[in-house]
Design a protein around this motif. Structure first.
Motif, short mmCIF file in Angstrom:
data_model
loop_
_atom_site.label_atom_id
_atom_site.label_comp_id
_atom_site.label_asym_id
_atom_site.label_seq_id
_atom_site.Cartn_x
_atom_site.Cartn_y
_atom_site.Cartn_z
N LEU A 7 0.84 -1.20 0.00
CA LEU A 7 0.00 0.00 0.00
C LEU A 7 0.88 1.25 0.00
N PRO A 8 0.28 2.42 -0.27
CA PRO A 8 1.10 3.63 -0.42
C PRO A 8 1.87 4.04 0.83
N THR A 9 1.33 3.77 2.03
CA THR A 9 2.03 4.17 3.25
C THR A 9 1.95 3.05 4.29
N TYR A 10 2.82 3.14 5.26
CA TYR A 10 2.88 2.18 6.36
C TYR A 10 1.64 2.27 7.23
N GLU B 38 -10.93 10.95 -7.67
CA GLU B 38 -9.83 10.97 -8.64
C GLU B 38 -8.59 11.65 -8.07
N ALA B 39 -8.78 12.70 -7.26
CA ALA B 39 -7.63 13.37 -6.64
C ALA B 39 -6.94 12.43 -5.65
N ASN B 40 -7.73 11.73 -4.84
CA ASN B 40 -7.16 10.79 -3.88
C ASN B 40 -6.43 9.65 -4.59
N SER B 41 -6.97 9.23 -5.73
CA SER B 41 -6.33 8.18 -6.50
C SER B 41 -4.96 8.63 -7.00
N GLY B 42 -4.88 9.86 -7.49
CA GLY B 42 -3.60 10.38 -7.96
C GLY B 42 -2.58 10.50 -6.84
N GLY C 7 0.98 8.41 -6.54
CA GLY C 7 2.25 9.09 -6.37
C GLY C 7 3.00 8.63 -5.14
N MET C 8 2.28 8.43 -4.05
CA MET C 8 2.92 7.98 -2.81
C MET C 8 3.45 6.56 -2.96
N LEU C 9 2.70 5.70 -3.65
CA LEU C 9 3.16 4.33 -3.85
C LEU C 9 4.44 4.29 -4.70
N ARG C 10 4.46 5.06 -5.77
CA ARG C 10 5.65 5.07 -6.64
C ARG C 10 6.85 5.66 -5.90
N SER D 81 8.54 1.39 -8.30
CA SER D 81 8.36 0.31 -9.26
C SER D 81 6.88 0.08 -9.48
N ALA D 82 6.54 -0.53 -10.61
CA ALA D 82 5.15 -0.85 -10.91
C ALA D 82 4.79 -2.21 -10.31
N GLY D 83 3.55 -2.32 -9.85
CA GLY D 83 3.07 -3.60 -9.37
C GLY D 83 2.59 -4.47 -10.51
N GLN D 84 2.32 -5.74 -10.23
CA GLN D 84 1.84 -6.64 -11.27
C GLN D 84 0.46 -6.19 -11.72
#
Length: 236
Positions: free
Chosen positions: A50-53, A212-216, A220-223, A228-231
């Motif tokens: 996930l994007p954060t701990y 959509e804003a939360n998705s962006g 960004g936080m995950l990358r 790296s990209a996930g499967q």
């Protein structure tokens, strides 16, 4: 021990049905699937990130549990293990899902109940966002708001957005047939009143923009976290 074999499309296709409840997007396209493999004997292992701990444990639990259910339902899969990595509550979540214990038991003393209401709340938001996705092209083409209020789902041109809206409404038990009104209150299923249409459309747009804003932000936080990209993500 049988060496794991990367599954490719079969398990990833199953995981495409698992959505982040807040963002209403597949965990595959969000990059949350770090790996997915199954042995020749049918033992599947899915690793999620996930994007954060400190991502909300209730959201995380829903995704891990839904991934377990989606993969376990595949023909030929005899055992499924879903591992959430790098999360402060990963032990409780992974253990609870593996034991089929439910959220309240997995977080005994901390959780007050299961997550059905949370799931329903986010589905209602998805219905509102989907309403905007369907209505925006109609408004851009010159359809007036009162005309939208009179339209049924069967009168709306076919699109992926319309199909998703029907699916979300069906999950909530809301009218989703061709004769169902396009504009409904997602809390009750009742048609939107004439004088409430402008406010309903504004709420739908605001909900869609927020999601959509939360998705962006999450992408960004995950990358930034993993670089790296996930499967499944690279193929969306």
């Amino acid at each position: 021990m049988t060496a794991p074999v990367t599954t490719g499309s079969r398990i990833l296709h199953a995981l495409e049905t698992v959505r982040d409840p807040e963002l209403d997007e597949p965990i595959t396209s969000l990059g949350f699937v770090a790996s997915a493999a199954v042995s020749a004997d049918g033992d599947a292992e899915i690793r999620l990130r996930l994007p954060t701990y400190f991502c909300a444990p209730n959201f995380a639990f829903l995704m891990v549990a839904d991934a377990y259910d989606a993969v376990s339902a595949l023909p030929g899969v005899r055992r499924t293990e879903v591992v959430l990595e790098d999360h402060f509550a990963s032990d409780a979540i992974n253990g609870g899902v593996a034991a089929r214990a439910g959220f309240a038991q997995s977080f005994d003393g901390e959780a007050v109940g299961e997550l059905h209401q949370l799931r329903a709340d986010f589905l209602r938001k998805a219905v509102m966002a989907g309403t905007d996705q369907v209505c925006r092209p109609l408004l851009a083409a010159g359809t007036e708001p009162p005309a939208l209020r009179a339209m049924t789902l069967g009168e709306v041109p076919a699109s992926r957005a319309l199909q998703r809206l029907r699916e979300r409404r069906a999950e909530l038990g809301l009218p989703d047939g061709d004769d169902a009104p396009l504009l409904i209150d997602p809390a009750t299923g009742a048609p939107v009143a004439d004088d409430a249409v402008p406010l309903h459309l504004r709420k739908a747009r605001t909900t869609r923009v927020s999601i959509e804003a939360n998705s962006g932000i999450c992408r960004g936080m995950l990358r930034h976290r993993y670089d790296s990209a996930g499967q499944g993500e690279e193929n969306r």
